[in-house]
Write a protein that holds these residues in place. Structure first.
Motif, PDB file in Angstrom:
ATOM      1  N   VAL A   1       0.213   2.453  15.121  1.00 35.92           N
ATOM      2  CA  VAL A   1       0.029   1.090  15.608  1.00 35.92           C
ATOM      3  C   VAL A   1      -0.996   1.146  16.732  1.00 35.92           C
ATOM      4  CG1 VAL A   1       1.122  -0.899  16.701  1.00 35.92           C
ATOM      5  CG2 VAL A   1       2.371   0.417  14.958  1.00 35.92           C
ATOM      6  N   VAL A   2      -2.119   0.448  16.544  1.00 36.82           N
ATOM      7  CA  VAL A   2      -3.220   0.508  17.495  1.00 36.82           C
ATOM      8  C   VAL A   2      -3.468  -0.879  18.076  1.00 36.82           C
ATOM      9  CG1 VAL A   2      -5.692   0.988  17.753  1.00 36.82           C
ATOM     10  CG2 VAL A   2      -4.281   2.441  16.286  1.00 36.82           C
ATOM     11  N   ALA A   3      -3.525  -0.946  19.408  1.00 35.52           N
ATOM     12  CA  ALA A   3      -3.816  -2.211  20.078  1.00 35.52           C
ATOM     13  C   ALA A   3      -5.326  -2.357  20.215  1.00 35.52           C
ATOM     14  CB  ALA A   3      -3.143  -2.251  21.453  1.00 35.52           C
ATOM     15  N   ALA A   4      -5.889  -3.352  19.548  1.00 30.83           N
ATOM     16  CA  ALA A   4      -7.333  -3.602  19.642  1.00 30.83           C
ATOM     17  C   ALA A   4      -7.626  -5.020  19.168  1.00 30.83           C
ATOM     18  CB  ALA A   4      -8.113  -2.606  18.783  1.00 30.83           C
ATOM     19  N   ASP A   5      -8.658  -5.604  19.785  1.00 31.28           N
ATOM     20  CA  ASP A   5      -9.142  -6.928  19.374  1.00 31.28           C
ATOM     21  C   ASP A   5     -10.383  -6.703  18.507  1.00 31.28           C
ATOM     22  OD1 ASP A   5     -10.349  -9.438  19.179  1.00 31.28           O
ATOM     23  OD2 ASP A   5      -9.781 -10.016  21.199  1.00 31.28           O
ATOM     24  N   VAL A   6     -10.329  -7.131  17.237  1.00 31.65           N
ATOM     25  CA  VAL A   6     -11.457  -6.856  16.343  1.00 31.65           C
ATOM     26  C   VAL A   6     -12.716  -7.632  16.724  1.00 31.65           C
ATOM     27  CG1 VAL A   6     -10.086  -6.158  14.342  1.00 31.65           C
ATOM     28  CG2 VAL A   6     -10.708  -8.565  14.629  1.00 31.65           C
ATOM     29  N   THR A   7     -12.597  -8.600  17.619  1.00 30.23           N
ATOM     30  CA  THR A   7     -13.800  -9.311  18.063  1.00 30.23           C
ATOM     31  C   THR A   7     -14.499  -8.563  19.203  1.00 30.23           C
ATOM     32  OG1 THR A   7     -12.668 -10.684  19.711  1.00 30.23           O
ATOM     33  CG2 THR A   7     -12.742 -11.520  17.449  1.00 30.23           C
ATOM     34  N   ASP A   8     -13.887  -7.470  19.672  1.00 30.44           N
ATOM     35  CA  ASP A   8     -14.469  -6.652  20.733  1.00 30.44           C
ATOM     36  C   ASP A   8     -15.031  -5.385  20.091  1.00 30.44           C
ATOM     37  OD1 ASP A   8     -14.538  -4.428  22.683  1.00 30.44           O
ATOM     38  OD2 ASP A   8     -13.721  -5.909  24.085  1.00 30.44           O
ATOM     39  N   ARG A   9     -16.369  -5.284  20.065  1.00 33.65           N
ATOM     40  CA  ARG A   9     -17.022  -4.185  19.349  1.00 33.65           C
ATOM     41  C   ARG A   9     -16.524  -2.814  19.819  1.00 33.65           C
ATOM     42  NH1 ARG A   9     -21.852  -3.879  16.367  1.00 33.65           N
ATOM     43  NH2 ARG A   9     -22.229  -6.081  16.774  1.00 33.65           N
ATOM     44  N   GLY A  10     -16.376  -2.642  21.120  1.00 34.71           N
ATOM     45  CA  GLY A  10     -15.946  -1.351  21.657  1.00 34.71           C
ATOM     46  C   GLY A  10     -14.531  -1.008  21.240  1.00 34.71           C
ATOM     47  N   GLN A  11     -13.638  -2.002  21.333  1.00 26.14           N
ATOM     48  CA  GLN A  11     -12.248  -1.754  20.938  1.00 26.14           C
ATOM     49  C   GLN A  11     -12.158  -1.436  19.449  1.00 26.14           C
ATOM     50  OE1 GLN A  11      -9.297  -4.624  22.257  1.00 26.14           O
ATOM     51  NE2 GLN A  11     -10.379  -4.984  24.179  1.00 26.14           N
ATOM     52  N   LEU A  12     -12.956  -2.156  18.644  1.00 25.16           N
ATOM     53  CA  LEU A  12     -12.920  -1.923  17.198  1.00 25.16           C
ATOM     54  C   LEU A  12     -13.454  -0.529  16.862  1.00 25.16           C
ATOM     55  CD1 LEU A  12     -12.324  -2.950  14.384  1.00 25.16           C
ATOM     56  CD2 LEU A  12     -14.609  -3.969  14.332  1.00 25.16           C
ATOM     57  N   ALA A  13     -14.548  -0.119  17.520  1.00 26.26           N
ATOM     58  CA  ALA A  13     -15.113   1.205  17.256  1.00 26.26           C
ATOM     59  C   ALA A  13     -14.090   2.292  17.593  1.00 26.26           C
ATOM     60  CB  ALA A  13     -16.395   1.398  18.068  1.00 26.26           C
TER      61      ALA A  13
ATOM     62  N   LEU B   1       0.834  -1.210   0.000  1.00 26.64           N
ATOM     63  CA  LEU B   1       0.000   0.000   0.000  1.00 26.64           C
ATOM     64  C   LEU B   1       0.867   1.259   0.000  1.00 26.64           C
ATOM     65  CD1 LEU B   1      -2.789  -1.015   2.541  1.00 26.64           C
ATOM     66  CD2 LEU B   1      -2.993  -0.843   0.057  1.00 26.64           C
ATOM     67  N   VAL B   2       1.924   1.249   0.811  1.00 25.76           N
ATOM     68  CA  VAL B   2       2.808   2.418   0.875  1.00 25.76           C
ATOM     69  C   VAL B   2       3.534   2.589  -0.458  1.00 25.76           C
ATOM     70  CG1 VAL B   2       4.867   3.374   2.006  1.00 25.76           C
ATOM     71  CG2 VAL B   2       3.014   2.379   3.379  1.00 25.76           C
ATOM     72  N   ASP B   3       3.947   1.486  -1.067  1.00 22.97           N
ATOM     73  CA  ASP B   3       4.572   1.562  -2.399  1.00 22.97           C
ATOM     74  C   ASP B   3       3.620   2.176  -3.417  1.00 22.97           C
ATOM     75  OD1 ASP B   3       6.890   0.443  -1.504  1.00 22.97           O
ATOM     76  OD2 ASP B   3       6.506  -1.565  -2.321  1.00 22.97           O
ATOM     77  N   ARG B   4       2.305   1.909  -3.205  1.00 23.82           N
ATOM     78  CA  ARG B   4       1.290   2.429  -4.136  1.00 23.82           C
ATOM     79  C   ARG B   4       0.815   3.821  -3.762  1.00 23.82           C
ATOM     80  NH1 ARG B   4      -1.492  -1.534  -7.198  1.00 23.82           N
ATOM     81  NH2 ARG B   4      -2.600   0.283  -8.002  1.00 23.82           N
ATOM     82  N   GLY B   5       1.410   4.426  -2.719  1.00 23.91           N
ATOM     83  CA  GLY B   5       1.101   5.825  -2.418  1.00 23.91           C
ATOM     84  C   GLY B   5       0.355   6.088  -1.129  1.00 23.91           C
ATOM     85  N   ALA B   6       0.005   5.039  -0.377  1.00 26.66           N
ATOM     86  CA  ALA B   6      -0.687   5.275   0.905  1.00 26.66           C
ATOM     87  C   ALA B   6       0.244   6.055   1.830  1.00 26.66           C
ATOM     88  CB  ALA B   6      -1.083   3.946   1.538  1.00 26.66           C
ATOM     89  N   ARG B   7      -0.288   7.092   2.472  1.00 29.45           N
ATOM     90  CA  ARG B   7       0.546   7.925   3.347  1.00 29.45           C
ATOM     91  C   ARG B   7       0.068   7.918   4.793  1.00 29.45           C
ATOM     92  NH1 ARG B   7       3.604   6.682   0.728  1.00 29.45           N
ATOM     93  NH2 ARG B   7       4.947   7.728  -0.779  1.00 29.45           N
ATOM     94  N   HIS B   8      -1.078   7.311   5.071  1.00 29.94           N
ATOM     95  CA  HIS B   8      -1.591   7.229   6.440  1.00 29.94           C
ATOM     96  C   HIS B   8      -2.102   5.800   6.633  1.00 29.94           C
ATOM     97  CE1 HIS B   8      -1.324  11.587   6.597  1.00 29.94           C
ATOM     98  NE2 HIS B   8      -1.897  11.588   5.412  1.00 29.94           N
ATOM     99  N   VAL B   9      -1.398   5.035   7.431  1.00 26.24           N
ATOM    100  CA  VAL B   9      -1.714   3.613   7.582  1.00 26.24           C
ATOM    101  C   VAL B   9      -1.843   3.284   9.066  1.00 26.24           C
ATOM    102  CG1 VAL B   9      -0.899   1.256   7.145  1.00 26.24           C
ATOM    103  CG2 VAL B   9      -0.412   3.077   5.483  1.00 26.24           C
ATOM    104  N   THR B  10      -2.923   2.609   9.417  1.00 30.24           N
ATOM    105  CA  THR B  10      -3.102   2.152  10.794  1.00 30.24           C
ATOM    106  C   THR B  10      -3.016   0.630  10.823  1.00 30.24           C
ATOM    107  OG1 THR B  10      -4.508   4.025  11.380  1.00 30.24           O
ATOM    108  CG2 THR B  10      -4.668   2.086  12.777  1.00 30.24           C
ATOM    109  N   LEU B  11      -2.120   0.121  11.650  1.00 31.08           N
ATOM    110  CA  LEU B  11      -1.915  -1.322  11.783  1.00 31.08           C
ATOM    111  C   LEU B  11      -2.493  -1.763  13.120  1.00 31.08           C
ATOM    112  CD1 LEU B  11       1.807  -1.468  10.567  1.00 31.08           C
ATOM    113  CD2 LEU B  11      -0.288  -1.683   9.200  1.00 31.08           C
ATOM    114  N   LEU B  12      -3.335  -2.779  13.067  1.00 24.28           N
ATOM    115  CA  LEU B  12      -4.117  -3.197  14.225  1.00 24.28           C
ATOM    116  C   LEU B  12      -3.731  -4.603  14.666  1.00 24.28           C
ATOM    117  CD1 LEU B  12      -6.720  -1.792  15.466  1.00 24.28           C
ATOM    118  CD2 LEU B  12      -8.005  -3.494  14.176  1.00 24.28           C
ATOM    119  N   GLY B  13      -3.527  -4.765  15.962  1.00 25.04           N
ATOM    120  CA  GLY B  13      -3.290  -6.090  16.530  1.00 25.04           C
ATOM    121  C   GLY B  13      -3.617  -6.034  18.013  1.00 25.04           C
TER     122      GLY B  13
END
Ligand SMILES: NC(=O)c1ccc[n+]([C@@H]2O[C@H](COP(=O)([O-])OP(=O)(O)OC[C@H]3O[C@@H](n4cnc5c(N)ncnc54)[C@H](OP(=O)(O)O)[C@@H]3O)[C@@H](O)[C@H]2O)c1
Length: 84
Positions: free
Chosen positions: A51-63, A16-28
């Protein structure tokens, strides 16, 4: 990007960055020190990487993660599942 600190996630983030993305959020759910070098390379290539710490199975954390990712930027993405 969910799983963005994982093996495949970092490859896709680099693409994505190679293709021009300049704002990327990585979630784990947890920090992954072994991904620091790859995250540094994305930043060195000109991307603002959060880099954002969140569990995507947790609705509140994902929101909260989605809200943070969109802060000041239009949130974009895609789904690889048919029909999304
Ligand atoms: N690598 C391959 O060659 C390959 C080939 C075919 C299929 N796949 C599949 O593709 C997927 C990714 O593979 P990978 O090699 O990149 O795995 P990986 O290196 O283990 O990365 C998975 C990432 O997803 C995160 N994650 C897992 N559950 C999460 C959750 N509930 N909420 C937020 N983040 C979560 C993990 O971080 P935390 O654990 O800290 O949350 C980690 O950053 C897997 O399902 C794998 O089976 C991989």
């Amino acid at each position: 990007m969910t799983g963005g600190l994982g093996a495949l996630g970092l490859v896709v983030a680099g693409h994505l960055v190679d293709r021009g993305a300049r704002h990327v959020t990585l979630l784990g759910r947890s920090a992954r020190p072994e991904s620091d070098a790859a995250v540094g390379a994305l930043r060195a290539a000109g991307a603002e990487v959060r880099v954002v710490a969140a569990d995507v199975t947790d609705r509140g954390q994902l929101a909260a993660a989605v809200a943070a990712a969109g802060d000041g930027h239009r949130l974009r993405g895609w789904c690889m599942r048919r029909g999304c």
